[in-house]
Scaffold this motif. Sequence first.
Motif: not given
Ligand code: FES
Length: 682
Positions: A25, A37, A39-41, A43-48, A91, A93
């Motif tokens: 990321l 992203s 959650c900004g890295g 590891g909780i949003c899974s957008k990355c 992921l 991030c």
């Molecule tokens: S940026 Fe949110 S899970 Fe990786």
Amino acid sequence: MSTDPLVVFTPSGKRGRFPAGTPVLTAARRLGVDLDSVCGGRGICSKCQVAPAYGAFPKHGVTVAEDALSPWNAVEERYDSKRGLKPGRRLGCQAQILRDVVIDVPPESQVHRQVVRKSAAVRAIEMDPATRLHLVEVAEPDMHEPSGDFERLAAALEAQWGIAGVTCDLSLLARLQPALRKGGWQVTVAVHSPHRGAAPRVLEIWPGLHEGGLYGLAIDVGSTTIAAHLTDLDTGEVRASSGIMNPQIRFGEDLMSRVSYAMMNPGGEAEMTAAVREAIDTLATEIAAEAAIDPGLIVETVFVCNPVMHHLLLGIDPVELGQAPFALATSESLELEARDLGLGAINPRARAYVLPCIAGHVGADAAAVALSEEPWNSSDLALIVDVGTNAEILLGDTSRVLACSSPTGPAFEGAQISAGQRAAPGAIEAVRIDPETKEPRFRVIGCALWSDEEGFAEAVGPGGVTGICGSGIIEAVAELRMAGLMDASGLIGSAEQTGSPRCVPEGRTHAYLLHDATAEGGPRITVTQGDIRAIQLAKSALYAGARLLMDQRGVDRVDRVVLAGAFGAHISPLHAMVLGMIPDVPLDKVTSAGNAAGTGARIALLNRGARAEIERRVREIVKVETAIEPRFQEHFVAANAIPHATAAFPELARVAPLPRVAFNAGSGTEDEGGRRRRRRRA
Ligand code: FES
């Protein structure tokens, strides 16, 4: 040369070297790769999510080893066991770059992902909505360095997301403190960053990570119906589409009668404003329920409408639009609070964007059609017609775009037609008349069979054939012309003149009997001389408007015609051309753009840049006012004939030569049309 590992991102092709251990990321951000992203890295949003590729890639000059990325870690493990990651995904991030690697960013992980539009001919919509979600870690209060919770939230947004100077309103402040404490100083905020001027605003806050999504409504406020698309602001997907009748109909069927209502009844405009706002609020509630979405998650709305609807929606008296010089209160776009437009059902801090109007008669709906069809990018000269009770017409190409509107009246929607009805099951929507036998056959909405096919009566069902809708009457009149039952002036011949017993006397004129179910207690559906006159008035207005734009442009023909609007989707190009609704072009150059105004509204909802673009383009469009243009009347009269009194229709003649018949030469039909028209426009 650096020996740091090389990373190549696809599909962008962006590449660079980063020290071993750099998260994917981080590398993506440094290279300007479009990787999402929220959650900004953390590891909780899974957008990355990314998809690393292994093996030899001669094209990129890289061979990717199995251990190019750091091993699957606990965060990914947890995410996978809870939610499931697609095979091959990591992921971004969490995965660190250890050796040379090729990383694919799948479409759903791109911030500016493209939303494919139904019409393949037109470009996709690039996602860049004004409101986005961001997860932030806010510093806890400190007695030694006193500061407010909102100030620390604002500082966190700037430090973690580069969003400076956010504001919020009082109702959000009231929710802030409990959310921060409940989330353990980690909150998700929805931040609205307008495309121009104003400071970004926090519209909503949730403790911890908010995973319920974020939505917007693209709303087309028409004179007859109000339509809305509930759209996911993250994916661009339309989650539900729904419509509701415009309750203002009770104040007047068409726009001018509503303007008169406001003129003649003190407080009438306020009544109409209240009615339309209430209907939109109801529609918002219904559409959210239909999609099973909390209406509080709807944070953006975009409105497109004609000028009279625009003023009535905004609570502005439309009286100036009823008389020359047709001055709008404002033609600029508007950025408002949705609640100021009476939207109480959705998020109380939701924003509203109203597209700019082009001119006093050419509204934000036409601007939305333009945004969808982009005539300014057309290399050939395109005539775009949005057919409704008012036809809005655009003509242009890369060099210049012109616009006007023309008062076609409601005949194209089946109103003012003797057997006319709205497009609903049971309505005749397509008609064919055999040129030899002069016998008709037709199709009704809700039944795939033609009326002369076996099983038609059963297939139509107990409701039977109920009337004729807009596309049906257009086809019927055009078919009468093609079958030689009606002459170029629009007169239906008698049974003796045409040899068809279906041409029945009606007063001093004749009507064509399309369907007779009186024996079974059903309707008797005829096309009367009055129906033909109504269609002639409507089509002449449409053609005259288009012709006026062609005059201004100094051309006698256009390269292509686009029929927009829900109705445009149902008009048969051949029949429209036989009637002379549109100028003569090769038939394959007549296309339907479907609900282009609705598409334009969705584009403005999903892409901030599109808002800036339409604001700029609208200023450049050359506005032509049909009501004060003397040549309009001239064009109108000449267009009364079917297809036209003077213009040649060579392309039409090639595909459908029209019989030369005359049933009452010198009857002065053009005069009659002209007289009626003057009355209506007054
Ligand atoms: S940026 Fe949110 S899970 Fe990786």
